[in-house]
Design a protein around this motif. Structure first.
Motif, PDB file in Angstrom:
ATOM      1  N   LYS A  23       0.833  -1.220   0.000  1.00 31.79           N
ATOM      2  CA  LYS A  23       0.000   0.000   0.000  1.00 31.79           C
ATOM      3  C   LYS A  23       0.858   1.257   0.000  1.00 31.79           C
ATOM      4  O   LYS A  23       0.432   2.317  -0.452  1.00 31.79           O
ATOM      5  N   ALA A  27       7.580   1.750   0.861  1.00 29.64           N
ATOM      6  CA  ALA A  27       8.330   2.815   1.543  1.00 29.64           C
ATOM      7  C   ALA A  27       9.021   2.216   2.764  1.00 29.64           C
ATOM      8  O   ALA A  27       8.466   1.364   3.474  1.00 29.64           O
ATOM      9  N   LYS A  59       5.225  -3.049  -9.039  1.00 29.52           N
ATOM     10  CA  LYS A  59       5.079  -1.594  -9.160  1.00 29.52           C
ATOM     11  C   LYS A  59       6.228  -0.829  -8.513  1.00 29.52           C
ATOM     12  O   LYS A  59       6.571   0.268  -8.944  1.00 29.52           O
ATOM     13  N   GLY A  64      11.159   4.854  -1.639  1.00 30.87           N
ATOM     14  CA  GLY A  64      11.970   5.727  -0.789  1.00 30.87           C
ATOM     15  C   GLY A  64      11.717   5.476   0.670  1.00 30.87           C
ATOM     16  O   GLY A  64      10.919   4.615   1.052  1.00 30.87           O
ATOM     17  N   ASP A  66      10.125   6.210   4.208  1.00 33.76           N
ATOM     18  CA  ASP A  66       8.713   6.507   4.467  1.00 33.76           C
ATOM     19  C   ASP A  66       8.570   7.977   4.868  1.00 33.76           C
ATOM     20  O   ASP A  66       9.036   8.388   5.940  1.00 33.76           O
ATOM     21  N   MET A  70       9.096  10.363   8.381  1.00 34.81           N
ATOM     22  CA  MET A  70      10.111  11.420   8.492  1.00 34.81           C
ATOM     23  C   MET A  70       9.524  12.807   8.694  1.00 34.81           C
ATOM     24  O   MET A  70      10.217  13.725   9.139  1.00 34.81           O
ATOM     25  N   TRP A  88      20.691   0.365   8.169  1.00 36.99           N
ATOM     26  CA  TRP A  88      20.918   0.639   6.756  1.00 36.99           C
ATOM     27  C   TRP A  88      22.272   0.144   6.293  1.00 36.99           C
ATOM     28  O   TRP A  88      22.433  -0.264   5.151  1.00 36.99           O
ATOM     29  N   TYR A 105       9.313   1.499  -9.259  1.00 37.05           N
ATOM     30  CA  TYR A 105      10.061   2.611  -8.668  1.00 37.05           C
ATOM     31  C   TYR A 105      11.176   2.161  -7.737  1.00 37.05           C
ATOM     32  O   TYR A 105      10.959   1.333  -6.851  1.00 37.05           O
ATOM     33  N   LEU A 107      13.244   4.742  -5.851  1.00 35.60           N
ATOM     34  CA  LEU A 107      13.451   6.179  -5.684  1.00 35.60           C
ATOM     35  C   LEU A 107      14.017   6.488  -4.305  1.00 35.60           C
ATOM     36  O   LEU A 107      13.679   5.808  -3.323  1.00 35.60           O
ATOM     37  N   GLY A 108      14.819   7.531  -4.234  1.00 36.21           N
ATOM     38  CA  GLY A 108      15.343   7.966  -2.943  1.00 36.21           C
ATOM     39  C   GLY A 108      16.030   6.816  -2.226  1.00 36.21           C
ATOM     40  O   GLY A 108      16.933   6.166  -2.778  1.00 36.21           O
ATOM     41  N   GLU A 112      18.885   3.964  -3.231  1.00 36.12           N
ATOM     42  CA  GLU A 112      20.078   3.766  -2.385  1.00 36.12           C
ATOM     43  C   GLU A 112      20.163   2.324  -1.880  1.00 36.12           C
ATOM     44  O   GLU A 112      21.251   1.744  -1.830  1.00 36.12           O
ATOM     45  N   GLU A 132      14.789  13.399  -3.590  1.00 32.98           N
ATOM     46  CA  GLU A 132      14.651  13.981  -2.245  1.00 32.98           C
ATOM     47  C   GLU A 132      14.529  15.505  -2.269  1.00 32.98           C
ATOM     48  O   GLU A 132      13.886  16.108  -1.422  1.00 32.98           O
ATOM     49  N   ILE A 135      11.293  17.285  -1.709  1.00 33.42           N
ATOM     50  CA  ILE A 135      10.664  17.407  -0.390  1.00 33.42           C
ATOM     51  C   ILE A 135      11.622  18.069   0.601  1.00 33.42           C
ATOM     52  O   ILE A 135      11.508  17.907   1.813  1.00 33.42           O
ATOM     53  N   ILE A 137      14.919  17.792   1.177  1.00 34.92           N
ATOM     54  CA  ILE A 137      16.079  17.122   1.776  1.00 34.92           C
ATOM     55  C   ILE A 137      17.037  16.670   0.664  1.00 34.92           C
ATOM     56  O   ILE A 137      16.814  16.995  -0.518  1.00 34.92           O
ATOM     57  N   GLY A 140      20.234  10.538   1.794  1.00 31.29           N
ATOM     58  CA  GLY A 140      20.882  10.371   3.086  1.00 31.29           C
ATOM     59  C   GLY A 140      21.457   8.993   3.322  1.00 31.29           C
ATOM     60  O   GLY A 140      22.006   8.718   4.382  1.00 31.29           O
ATOM     61  N   ALA A 141      21.340   8.119   2.324  1.00 33.23           N
ATOM     62  CA  ALA A 141      21.857   6.761   2.521  1.00 33.23           C
ATOM     63  C   ALA A 141      22.784   6.378   1.374  1.00 33.23           C
ATOM     64  O   ALA A 141      22.761   5.253   0.879  1.00 33.23           O
TER      65      ALA A 141
HETATM   66  C1  HXC Z   1       5.450   7.109   2.267  1.00 26.92           C
HETATM   67  C2  HXC Z   1       4.629   6.696   0.162  1.00 26.92           C
HETATM   68  C3  HXC Z   1       5.906   6.924  -0.402  1.00 26.92           C
HETATM   69  C4  HXC Z   1       6.974   7.255   0.490  1.00 26.92           C
HETATM   70  C5  HXC Z   1       4.539   6.440  -1.986  1.00 26.92           C
HETATM   71  N1  HXC Z   1       3.824   6.392  -0.864  1.00 26.92           N
HETATM   72  N2  HXC Z   1       5.814   6.757  -1.745  1.00 26.92           N
HETATM   73  N3  HXC Z   1       4.418   6.788   1.478  1.00 26.92           N
HETATM   74  N4  HXC Z   1       6.701   7.327   1.790  1.00 26.92           N
HETATM   75  N5  HXC Z   1       8.226   7.451   0.071  1.00 26.92           N
HETATM   76  C6  HXC Z   1       2.407   6.086  -0.722  1.00 26.92           C
HETATM   77  C7  HXC Z   1       1.538   7.222  -1.188  1.00 26.92           C
HETATM   78  O1  HXC Z   1       1.398   8.197  -0.185  1.00 26.92           O
HETATM   79  C8  HXC Z   1       0.238   6.518  -1.489  1.00 26.92           C
HETATM   80  O2  HXC Z   1      -0.437   6.278  -0.276  1.00 26.92           O
HETATM   81  C9  HXC Z   1       0.692   5.163  -2.016  1.00 26.92           C
HETATM   82  O3  HXC Z   1       2.050   5.000  -1.560  1.00 26.92           O
HETATM   83  C10 HXC Z   1       0.705   5.116  -3.538  1.00 26.92           C
HETATM   84  O4  HXC Z   1       1.429   6.222  -4.020  1.00 26.92           O
HETATM   85  P1  HXC Z   1       0.861   7.235  -5.128  1.00 26.92           P
HETATM   86  O5  HXC Z   1       1.642   8.485  -5.015  1.00 26.92           O
HETATM   87  O6  HXC Z   1      -0.621   7.342  -5.026  1.00 26.92           O
HETATM   88  O7  HXC Z   1       1.234   6.432  -6.458  1.00 26.92           O
HETATM   89  P2  HXC Z   1       1.621   7.028  -7.872  1.00 26.92           P
HETATM   90  O8  HXC Z   1       0.692   8.146  -8.238  1.00 26.92           O
HETATM   91  O9  HXC Z   1       1.680   5.840  -8.772  1.00 26.92           O
HETATM   92  O10 HXC Z   1       3.065   7.653  -7.712  1.00 26.92           O
HETATM   93  C11 HXC Z   1       4.159   6.815  -7.377  1.00 26.92           C
HETATM   94  C12 HXC Z   1       5.387   7.682  -6.951  1.00 26.92           C
HETATM   95  C13 HXC Z   1       4.953   8.640  -5.814  1.00 26.92           C
HETATM   96  C14 HXC Z   1       5.887   8.476  -8.162  1.00 26.92           C
HETATM   97  C15 HXC Z   1       6.469   6.711  -6.516  1.00 26.92           C
HETATM   98  O11 HXC Z   1       4.296   7.865  -4.799  1.00 26.92           O
HETATM   99  C16 HXC Z   1       6.098   9.375  -5.194  1.00 26.92           C
HETATM  100  O12 HXC Z   1       6.591  10.352  -5.755  1.00 26.92           O
HETATM  101  N6  HXC Z   1       6.511   8.953  -3.990  1.00 26.92           N
HETATM  102  C17 HXC Z   1       7.513   9.615  -3.227  1.00 26.92           C
HETATM  103  C18 HXC Z   1       8.870   9.326  -3.805  1.00 26.92           C
HETATM  104  C19 HXC Z   1       9.976  10.032  -3.041  1.00 26.92           C
HETATM  105  O13 HXC Z   1       9.934  11.258  -2.877  1.00 26.92           O
HETATM  106  N7  HXC Z   1      10.935   9.272  -2.521  1.00 26.92           N
HETATM  107  C20 HXC Z   1      12.000   9.800  -1.733  1.00 26.92           C
HETATM  108  C21 HXC Z   1      11.599   9.843  -0.291  1.00 26.92           C
HETATM  109  S1  HXC Z   1      12.875  10.582   0.675  1.00 26.92           S
HETATM  110  P3  HXC Z   1      -2.034   6.503  -0.133  1.00 26.92           P
HETATM  111  O14 HXC Z   1      -2.291   6.246   1.314  1.00 26.92           O
HETATM  112  O15 HXC Z   1      -2.319   7.892  -0.578  1.00 26.92           O
HETATM  113  O16 HXC Z   1      -2.616   5.452  -1.060  1.00 26.92           O
HETATM  114  C22 HXC Z   1      14.008   9.402   0.879  1.00 26.92           C
HETATM  115  C23 HXC Z   1      15.164   9.807   1.730  1.00 26.92           C
HETATM  116  C24 HXC Z   1      16.115   8.712   1.936  1.00 26.92           C
HETATM  117  O17 HXC Z   1      13.933   8.317   0.396  1.00 26.92           O
HETATM  118  C25 HXC Z   1      16.978   9.047   3.088  1.00 26.92           C
HETATM  119  C26 HXC Z   1      17.793   7.902   3.513  1.00 26.92           C
HETATM  120  C27 HXC Z   1      17.005   6.711   3.873  1.00 26.92           C
END
Ligand code: HXC
Length: 258
Positions: A23, A27, A59, A64, A66, A70, A88, A105, A107-108, A112, A132, A135, A137, A140-141
């Protein structure tokens, strides 16, 4: 073992770990990283396992860290708690090979995490990126360190500064992934590669991993010496005698991983 955020199984000498928070697009939260550390530790210590495959869903490998976890974190919590050392680094200390099988995906922190594995096999629908910056940041890993080593400075800067993602074909051209396969074949290909590796003498497999990783940490002269000493030491093993005898006798080797 039963986990909340992972599914694990073994197939012969290969272990498969699936990230399983569908879901949230897998993350990475503390529970998942703790469980991943525990699963890796267990398989690394298991004499019956020769290679580990880490995968996600069709999918998402992992979208990334969560963001919900954070979002409210303060500087003090991040700094004093040394966010995100928690488990990590564990993946980098596993001595058996870990193959990342990436679909969707990465990502982030997901990208890493894939880069902490020994090599990446990508499905043709895979997307890699370090978004990152979007949003507020930075990676970080290891994203600012491992990505430039994998794809060069220009592409690493491009990805981390613009937050654009790259598809599997671009990732393969850039050297981030070792091969790209059709999405519906990803797990078969990764498990087949893992079976091949797990069939080889484990001590030689582990030595290859140690030596290749030295290439990132030591000057060339030290890396070459480390390699040569490792090479010498394998002449003390049963499997070297068996492997070479089998070749000369034109038969299949019977490795005993010793
Ligand atoms: C928490 C996340 C999440 C994340 C997705 N979800 N990525 N929740 N943390 N990183 C959740 C969404 O909130 C959503 O929950 C569900 O997963 C489905 O995502 P959607 O966005 O509805 O799907 P879609 O439109 O297909 O887009 C997919 C996506 C997008 C492009 C991957 O979800 C996205 O941009 N996610 C964030 C990617 C990101 O910024 N990653 C870097 C994080 S920072 P609901 O409840 O609404 O269904 C990071 C720092 C690392 O990683 C530092 C060291 C560890």
């Amino acid at each position: 073992m039963t986990y909340e955020t992972l599914l694990t199984e073994t197939q012969g000498r290969v272990a498969l770990i699936r990230l399983n928070r569908p879901k949230q697009l897998n993350a990475l939260n503390d529970i998942l990283m703790d469980e991943l550390g525990a699963a890796l530790t267990g398989f690394d210590a298991d004499d019956g396992i020769g290679c580990i495959v880490l995968t996600g869903s069709d999918k998402a490998f992992a979208a990334g860290a969560d963001i919900a976890m954070m979002a409210q974190k303060t500087f003090m919590e991040a700094y004093r708690g040394d966010f995100i050392t928690r488990n990590w680094e564990r993946i980098g200390t596993v001595r058996k090979p870990v193959i990342a099988a990436v679909a969707g995906y990465a990502l982030g922190g997901g990208c890493e995490l894939a880069m902490m594995c020994d090599f990446i096999i990508a499905a043709d629908n895979a997307r890699f990126g370090q978004p990152e910056i979007k949003i507020g940041i930075i990676p970080g890993a290891g994203g600012t360190q491992r990505l430039p080593r994998a794809v060069g400075k220009s592409k690493a800067m491009d990805l981390a500064l613009t937050a654009r993602t790259m598809d599997a074909a671009e990732a393969e051209r850039a050297g981030l992934v070792s091969r790209v396969v059709p999405a519906d074949k990803l797990l078969d290909e990764a498990l087949a590669a893992a079976q091949v590796i797990a069939g080889y003498p484990l001590q030689a497999v582990m030595m290859v991993k140690e030596c290749v990783n030295r290439a990132y940490q030591a000057p060339l002269s030290e890396g070459l010496l480390f390699e040569r000493r490792g090479f010498h030491s394998l002449f003390a093993t049963h499997d070297q005698k068996e492997g070479m005898a089998a070749f000369l006798e034109k038969r299949a080797p019977r490795f005993e991983h010793r």
